[in-house]
Design a protein around this motif. Structure first.
Motif, PDB file in Angstrom:
ATOM      1  N   LYS A  87       0.885  -1.276   0.063  1.00 29.61           N
ATOM      2  CA  LYS A  87       0.021   0.050   0.154  1.00 29.61           C
ATOM      3  C   LYS A  87       0.972   1.450  -0.105  1.00 29.61           C
ATOM      4  CE  LYS A  87      -3.624  -2.544   0.358  1.00 29.61           C
ATOM      5  NZ  LYS A  87      -4.577  -2.870  -0.974  1.00 29.61           N
ATOM      6  N   MET A  88       0.782   2.141  -1.001  1.00 32.18           N
ATOM      7  CA  MET A  88       1.355   3.432  -1.111  1.00 32.18           C
ATOM      8  C   MET A  88       0.876   4.321   0.088  1.00 32.18           C
ATOM      9  SD  MET A  88       1.276   4.026  -5.141  1.00 32.18           S
ATOM     10  CE  MET A  88       1.793   5.888  -5.156  1.00 32.18           C
ATOM     11  N   SER A  89       1.755   5.022   0.831  1.00 31.69           N
ATOM     12  CA  SER A  89       1.473   6.160   1.446  1.00 31.69           C
ATOM     13  C   SER A  89       0.783   7.100   1.097  1.00 31.69           C
ATOM     14  CB  SER A  89       2.801   6.532   2.433  1.00 31.69           C
ATOM     15  OG  SER A  89       3.509   7.172   1.781  1.00 31.69           O
ATOM     16  N   ASP A  90      -0.065   8.130   1.837  1.00 26.91           N
ATOM     17  CA  ASP A  90      -0.480   9.351   1.198  1.00 26.91           C
ATOM     18  C   ASP A  90       0.464   9.979   0.716  1.00 26.91           C
ATOM     19  OD1 ASP A  90      -2.829   8.330   2.049  1.00 26.91           O
ATOM     20  OD2 ASP A  90      -3.019   9.614   3.882  1.00 26.91           O
TER      21      ASP A  90
ATOM     22  N   GLN B  41       0.592  11.889  -2.804  1.00 28.41           N
ATOM     23  CA  GLN B  41       0.810  13.400  -3.082  1.00 28.41           C
ATOM     24  C   GLN B  41       1.993  13.672  -3.804  1.00 28.41           C
ATOM     25  OE1 GLN B  41      -1.224  16.020  -2.157  1.00 28.41           O
ATOM     26  NE2 GLN B  41      -2.717  14.496  -1.777  1.00 28.41           N
ATOM     27  N   SER B  42       3.256  13.083  -3.372  1.00 28.37           N
ATOM     28  CA  SER B  42       4.455  13.240  -4.194  1.00 28.37           C
ATOM     29  C   SER B  42       4.389  12.901  -5.744  1.00 28.37           C
ATOM     30  CB  SER B  42       5.639  12.462  -3.631  1.00 28.37           C
ATOM     31  OG  SER B  42       6.654  12.702  -4.328  1.00 28.37           O
ATOM     32  N   LEU B  43       3.795  11.615  -5.902  1.00 30.22           N
ATOM     33  CA  LEU B  43       3.512  11.224  -7.285  1.00 30.22           C
ATOM     34  C   LEU B  43       2.848  12.488  -8.157  1.00 30.22           C
ATOM     35  CD1 LEU B  43       3.975   9.190  -9.599  1.00 30.22           C
ATOM     36  CD2 LEU B  43       1.968   7.856  -8.746  1.00 30.22           C
ATOM     37  N   MET B  44       1.610  12.860  -7.619  1.00 31.07           N
ATOM     38  CA  MET B  44       0.620  13.753  -8.309  1.00 31.07           C
ATOM     39  C   MET B  44       1.157  15.040  -8.310  1.00 31.07           C
ATOM     40  SD  MET B  44      -1.128  11.253  -9.189  1.00 31.07           S
ATOM     41  CE  MET B  44      -1.937  12.554 -10.069  1.00 31.07           C
ATOM     42  N   LYS B  45       2.106  15.539  -7.462  1.00 32.50           N
ATOM     43  CA  LYS B  45       2.902  17.086  -7.497  1.00 32.50           C
ATOM     44  C   LYS B  45       3.698  16.855  -8.745  1.00 32.50           C
ATOM     45  CE  LYS B  45       2.215  18.632  -2.725  1.00 32.50           C
ATOM     46  NZ  LYS B  45       3.176  18.798  -1.434  1.00 32.50           N
ATOM     47  N   LEU B  46       4.306  15.781  -8.956  1.00 32.69           N
ATOM     48  CA  LEU B  46       5.560  15.601  -9.990  1.00 32.69           C
ATOM     49  C   LEU B  46       4.412  15.667 -11.299  1.00 32.69           C
ATOM     50  CD1 LEU B  46       7.838  13.082  -8.499  1.00 32.69           C
ATOM     51  CD2 LEU B  46       8.382  15.231  -9.237  1.00 32.69           C
ATOM     52  N   THR B  47       3.272  14.949 -11.300  1.00 32.26           N
ATOM     53  CA  THR B  47       2.510  14.971 -12.543  1.00 32.26           C
ATOM     54  C   THR B  47       2.067  16.374 -12.833  1.00 32.26           C
ATOM     55  OG1 THR B  47       1.839  12.692 -11.850  1.00 32.26           O
ATOM     56  CG2 THR B  47       0.359  13.758 -13.528  1.00 32.26           C
ATOM     57  N   LEU B  48       1.685  17.088 -12.002  1.00 33.80           N
ATOM     58  CA  LEU B  48       1.262  18.368 -12.467  1.00 33.80           C
ATOM     59  C   LEU B  48       2.224  19.280 -13.108  1.00 33.80           C
ATOM     60  CD1 LEU B  48      -0.904  19.697  -9.341  1.00 33.80           C
ATOM     61  CD2 LEU B  48      -1.401  18.263 -11.279  1.00 33.80           C
ATOM     62  N   LEU B  49       3.545  18.733 -13.109  1.00 38.03           N
ATOM     63  CA  LEU B  49       4.599  19.507 -13.989  1.00 38.03           C
ATOM     64  C   LEU B  49       4.835  19.151 -15.442  1.00 38.03           C
ATOM     65  CD1 LEU B  49       7.488  19.264 -11.269  1.00 38.03           C
ATOM     66  CD2 LEU B  49       5.967  20.992 -11.660  1.00 38.03           C
ATOM     67  N   SER B  50       3.710  18.191 -15.626  1.00 38.03           N
ATOM     68  CA  SER B  50       3.681  17.757 -17.236  1.00 38.03           C
ATOM     69  C   SER B  50       3.299  19.087 -18.062  1.00 38.03           C
ATOM     70  CB  SER B  50       2.750  16.508 -17.301  1.00 38.03           C
ATOM     71  OG  SER B  50       3.059  15.526 -16.522  1.00 38.03           O
ATOM     72  N   PRO B  51       3.751  18.948 -19.402  1.00 36.69           N
ATOM     73  CA  PRO B  51       3.345  20.080 -20.383  1.00 36.69           C
ATOM     74  C   PRO B  51       1.854  20.233 -20.580  1.00 36.69           C
ATOM     75  CG  PRO B  51       4.883  18.419 -21.294  1.00 36.69           C
ATOM     76  CD  PRO B  51       4.479  18.039 -20.047  1.00 36.69           C
ATOM     77  N   THR B  52       1.310  21.204 -20.859  1.00 40.52           N
ATOM     78  CA  THR B  52      -0.143  21.336 -21.518  1.00 40.52           C
ATOM     79  C   THR B  52       0.190  22.443 -22.386  1.00 40.52           C
ATOM     80  OG1 THR B  52      -1.079  22.768 -19.865  1.00 40.52           O
ATOM     81  CG2 THR B  52      -1.400  20.362 -19.865  1.00 40.52           C
ATOM     82  N   SER B  53      -0.685  22.558 -23.698  1.00 42.88           N
ATOM     83  CA  SER B  53      -0.561  23.469 -24.436  1.00 42.88           C
ATOM     84  C   SER B  53      -1.400  24.824 -23.766  1.00 42.88           C
ATOM     85  CB  SER B  53      -1.464  23.191 -25.839  1.00 42.88           C
ATOM     86  OG  SER B  53      -1.343  23.983 -26.804  1.00 42.88           O
TER      87      SER B  53
END
Length: 201
Positions: A21-24, A28-40
């Protein structure tokens, strides 16, 4: 882990350790990194539904044609596209820049998307594709494994996650610890079959 190693070792895992089981904090860390993905236009038109509740995962498992990954993986992420992001207070996407820049981007997005559902859909697909790769490589860096999935009933999944009318589901990614390694790669095409210099032959 080196970025090149993460790219080489990332595989679509079919069998996850259902005791891990992943910790909270990890989520959170994974999703914060995901928000750095590019968008047009920096419109950030992806929306993510993260699922760790086992009851919801069981529903997703059924919608995914009883495939084991969402049931046994630690985290299920539904990557969705917000088709209205282009007009949802668009000035905020460039709030750290001068007003002239904000207005320019707002006007450009209106021109591209206002009369074109196809452009809005295409952009959602591109944005979620970028985010998906970020998730999978970041997960690998964190010592985790992943599996991208599109084999599910979209209408059923939309009901499970209460998908808004102006959103689409692009794909699902399961994250966790592999219970067994991925099978050997199916077979890569040669570089000269898929890469063309300057133009197609």
């Amino acid at each position: 882990m080196d970025t090149f190693d993460a790219i080489k070792t990332r595989r679509a895992i079919k069998k996850f350790d259902n005791t891990y089981k992943m910790s909270d904090e990890q989520v959170q860390s994974l999703m914060k990194l995901t928000l750095l993905s590019p968008t047009s236009y920096n419109q950030q038109n992806w929306r993510f539904v993260t699922v760790t509740d086992q009851t919801v995962k069981e529903q997703i498992h059924v919608a995914a044609r009883n495939q084991a990954q969402p049931l046994d993986g630690s985290l299920v992420i539904l990557l969705c596209g917000n088709m209205s992001a282009w007009k949802d207070d668009p000035m905020r996407y460039w709030k750290n820049h001068p007003l002239e820049k904000q207005e320019h981007v707002r006007d450009a997005m209106h021109k591209k998307y206002s009369d074109s559902p196809q452009n809005r859909r295409d952009e959602a697909m591109r944005s979620c594709g970028f985010a998906a790769q970020t998730i999978m490589l970041a997960a690998k860096q964190m010592g985790l494994d992943s599996c991208p999935m599109v084999g599910f009933e979209y209408d059923e999944m939309a009901k499970i996650i209460n998908l808004p009318d102006d959103h689409i589901i692009v794909m699902m990614i399961v994250v966790g610890k592999a219970a067994s390694p991925a099978a050997e790669r199916g077979g890569q095409l040669s570089l000269d079959e898929v890469v063309f210099e300057n133009k197609f032959d």
